[in-house]
Write an enzyme that holds these catalytic residues in place. Structure first.
Site, PDB file in Angstrom:
ATOM      1  N   ARG A  63      64.927  28.892  74.247  1.00  0.00           N
ATOM      2  CA  ARG A  63      63.476  29.092  74.109  1.00  0.00           C
ATOM      3  C   ARG A  63      62.897  29.793  75.342  1.00  0.00           C
ATOM      4  O   ARG A  63      61.889  30.498  75.235  1.00  0.00           O
ATOM      5  CB  ARG A  63      62.774  27.747  73.893  1.00  0.00           C
ATOM      6  N   ASP A 125      58.977  33.585  67.216  1.00  0.00           N
ATOM      7  CA  ASP A 125      59.431  34.207  68.463  1.00  0.00           C
ATOM      8  C   ASP A 125      58.292  34.187  69.493  1.00  0.00           C
ATOM      9  O   ASP A 125      57.148  34.490  69.160  1.00  0.00           O
ATOM     10  CB  ASP A 125      59.865  35.645  68.187  1.00  0.00           C
ATOM     11  N   LYS A 137      51.580  47.642  76.504  1.00  0.00           N
ATOM     12  CA  LYS A 137      50.384  47.809  77.339  1.00  0.00           C
ATOM     13  C   LYS A 137      50.635  48.840  78.433  1.00  0.00           C
ATOM     14  O   LYS A 137      49.763  49.659  78.751  1.00  0.00           O
ATOM     15  CB  LYS A 137      49.990  46.473  77.969  1.00  0.00           C
ATOM     16  N   ARG A 214      49.634  60.858  46.851  1.00  0.00           N
ATOM     17  CA  ARG A 214      49.116  62.227  46.974  1.00  0.00           C
ATOM     18  C   ARG A 214      47.627  62.229  47.251  1.00  0.00           C
ATOM     19  O   ARG A 214      47.121  63.048  48.017  1.00  0.00           O
ATOM     20  CB  ARG A 214      49.413  63.024  45.699  1.00  0.00           C
ATOM     21  N   TYR A 215      46.906  61.314  46.600  1.00  0.00           N
ATOM     22  CA  TYR A 215      45.467  61.141  46.841  1.00  0.00           C
ATOM     23  C   TYR A 215      45.025  59.848  46.168  1.00  0.00           C
ATOM     24  O   TYR A 215      45.819  59.161  45.535  1.00  0.00           O
ATOM     25  CB  TYR A 215      44.661  62.333  46.323  1.00  0.00           C
ATOM     26  N   HIS A 275      42.042  53.067  32.129  1.00  0.00           N
ATOM     27  CA  HIS A 275      40.991  52.853  33.120  1.00  0.00           C
ATOM     28  C   HIS A 275      40.741  51.367  33.380  1.00  0.00           C
ATOM     29  O   HIS A 275      39.609  50.911  33.435  1.00  0.00           O
ATOM     30  CB  HIS A 275      39.710  53.578  32.716  1.00  0.00           C
ATOM     31  N   GLY A 304      47.977  58.755  26.702  1.00  0.00           N
ATOM     32  CA  GLY A 304      47.818  58.924  28.147  1.00  0.00           C
ATOM     33  C   GLY A 304      47.623  57.620  28.887  1.00  0.00           C
ATOM     34  O   GLY A 304      47.228  57.619  30.061  1.00  0.00           O
ATOM     35  N   ARG A 439      25.102  42.197  26.855  1.00  0.00           N
ATOM     36  CA  ARG A 439      26.184  41.683  26.022  1.00  0.00           C
ATOM     37  C   ARG A 439      26.145  42.232  24.601  1.00  0.00           C
ATOM     38  O   ARG A 439      27.182  42.510  23.999  1.00  0.00           O
ATOM     39  CB  ARG A 439      26.142  40.150  26.012  1.00  0.00           C
ATOM     40  N   PHE A 464      28.405  33.455  28.381  1.00  0.00           N
ATOM     41  CA  PHE A 464      27.547  32.948  27.302  1.00  0.00           C
ATOM     42  C   PHE A 464      26.594  34.013  26.773  1.00  0.00           C
ATOM     43  O   PHE A 464      26.388  35.051  27.403  1.00  0.00           O
ATOM     44  CB  PHE A 464      26.785  31.692  27.735  1.00  0.00           C
ATOM     45  N   ARG A 511      33.807  30.382  32.242  1.00  0.00           N
ATOM     46  CA  ARG A 511      33.384  31.783  32.206  1.00  0.00           C
ATOM     47  C   ARG A 511      34.467  32.658  32.826  1.00  0.00           C
ATOM     48  O   ARG A 511      35.173  32.238  33.746  1.00  0.00           O
ATOM     49  CB  ARG A 511      32.084  31.926  33.006  1.00  0.00           C
TER      50      ARG A 511
END
Length: 515
Positions: A63, A125, A137, A214-215, A275, A304, A439, A464, A511
């Site tokens: 240690r 560690d 540092k 890629r993006y 989506h 797709g 809703r 609800f 819910r």
């Protein structure tokens, strides 16, 4: 300046012998500890023990060995400071120019299913992170390596000029602080869970990069894909890509949404997503039947899309999947015949997932969502509704078949963006209304999609009904049963409308908002 002395102490010894052998050939004196020293000595690499440097034995079962002024003064001394130079000379201390350290395998240790608390703590560690931080540092003068992937760069620069460049030292130091921060984050997360404090006053998370993307959602946005350490085998981050081009940012989000839905079902199930909303969900006695239902639920929107299955894809199912354009197919596996069929399509991504935890076997995890300037954290929604939880609030009780379809719809609607309405019939979705501002608007979309199929179907609502208009729309469409959380101040109005039209309605008391 040049690198003359290196301190090497690694848990992961990949490539360390060859690296140190070349350092020695370049005239670098190598100091080492414990198992690393023994390995280098065995392989004929000249090495000095840490005790020869500190003048103090390794104690307390190892240690304490590098926690010594002879080590840290050699790392932290400012080389162009006359005062530091004088102190080092007066005390008979020497500089250490290169540190090569990786840490006790804490992550690997706590990943063991039977790990004991004592074993986990023993694999924290102390000396390693301290040396790394000291060297990082003082990177103006000291090189520090925590990743074997950087051995080649360091050797090349020493060969060329006797030392690493300042730019390289800065980059290596930044990597060190990322590494130690991630290491500490894992420890704090483990101890927070052990002490029953999963949402502490400081919430630190760490992730490992899987790949650059890629993006992001759009081409002008940068993005990358990261994995949480110790992520479960049945998560997208641990999926094995068997075929196809790289995943995109949108692919990943859609695939994750499909995976979360398909894991709701213990019976064979297939989910199609566009989506991040399900456009078709089906269950059956086989994965082929489940796919046929998912396709028939919305044969337009699935084009797709992303398809997830909770059973191995066989040749018959693959033959049907091949007929349409899909971005991704996720499954626990593919038969050889199925792979032969699907890999003929060049760009389709095929992802194999680890053993799926389905239905009630799923475990809750904490989910992090970024907001501007911060984040919110919550448990994942793995609530399982039991038939005994249902409260029949209308004069007519649902039939056995209606009850089956209501429970099916309830599993799906919890994964649809709120406000959410799902129509179900014959173990498949027939209409989905997602992400609407009211809703009744979501209901109208679902009903319009279902068309004539809505007659005799059931309706599931994630929250609800604030008034009776959704029930009015359902009744006109021929819907015969409804499942919803209940709890509105106008519940009686909805119950009255349901009774007028002979609709059976059950409350769940739960819910499932999803934003």
């Amino acid at each position: 300046m040049s690198i003359k002395r290196a301190l090497v102490s690694v848990s992961d010894k990949t490539g360390i012998v060859d690296f140190c052998r070349e350092l020695s050939q370049l005239g670098v004196e190598i100091i080492s500890t414990g198992g690393t020293k023994n390995l280098l000595s065995k392989e004929g690499v000249p090495v000095i023990g840490i005790s020869d440097v500190t003048g103090f034995p390794e104690i307390l079962d190892g240690r304490v060995k590098t926690l010594h002024p002879a080590v840290h003064s050699g790392l932290l001394a400012i080389r162009d400071s006359e005062e530091h130079q004088a102190q080092m000379k007066e005390l008979g201390l020497d500089y250490i120019d290169l540190v090569v350290v990786n840490l006790y395998p804490f992550q690997e240790t706590i990943a063991k299913p039977d790990v004991s608390y004592e074993d986990a703590i023993e694999n924290i560690d102390i000396g390693g992170p301290t040396m790394l931080r000291s060297a990082a540092k003082n990177h103006a003068f000291v090189s520090v390596v925590v990743d074997a992937a950087d051995y080649g760069t360091v050797l090349a620069e020493i060969r060329a000029g006797g030392d690493t460049t300042l730019d390289t030292r800065k980059r290596l130091a930044a990597k060190v602080f990322r590494h130690t921060a991630a290491y500490d984050a894992l420890i704090s997360d483990y101890l927070s869970k052990v002490t029953g404090d999963p949402l502490p006053e400081r919430y630190t998370v760490t992730y490992e990069k899987i790949q650059d993307l890629r993006y992001g959602e759009n081409p002008h946005q940068q993005a990358a894909f990261y994995r949480k350490p110790l992520a479960a085998a049945d998560t997208l981050t641990n999926a094995e890509q068997l075929h196809g081009k790289e995943l995109s940012y949108n692919n990943i989000n859609d695939a994750n949404a499909a995976l979360q839905i398909v894991k709701e079902f213990e019976e064979p199930a297939v989910v199609a997503v566009k989506h991040m909303n399900p456009c078709g969900v089906g269950v059956g006695s086989s994965i082929l039947e489940a796919y046929q239902k998912a396709y028939e639920a919305d044969p337009v929107s699935i084009f797709g899309g992303i398809v997830a299955a909770n059973r191995i894809i066989d040749a018959d199912t693959a033959t049907l999947l091949k007929e349409i354009f899909l971005e991704i197919i996720l499954a626990p596996g593919f038969t050889e015949e199925a792979l032969d069929i699907l890999t003929k399509k060049k760009n389709i991504r095929l992802l194999k997932l680890g053993g799926l935890e389905l239905g009630s076997k799923r475990s809750s995890q904490f989910v992090v969502t970024s907001i501007d300037g911060g984040m919110v954290v919550q448990e994942s929604d793995v609530h399982v509704l039991k038939e005994s939880d249902l409260q029949v609030v209308t004069d007519r009780k649902p039939t056995e078949e209606e009850l089956k379809q209501l429970l099916f719809g309830w599993k799906v609607v919890k994964h649809v963006k709120s406000n959410a309405i799902v129509l179900a019939k014959d173990d498949m979705t027939i209409g989905v209304g997602a992400g609407q501002m009211n809703r009744v608007g979501a209901a109208k979309i679902a009903i319009e999609q279902a068309g004539e199929k809505s007659k005799g179907s059931v309706l599931a609502s994630d929250a609800f009904f604030p008034m009776g208009d959704t029930l009015e729309a359902a009744a006109k469409a021929g819907i015969t049963a409804v499942i919803q959380p209940g709890g509105s101040v106008k519940d009686e109005e909805s119950i009255k409308v349901a009774n007028e039209y002979g609709i059976a309605m059950v409350f769940t008391g739960v819910r499932h908002f999803k934003h």
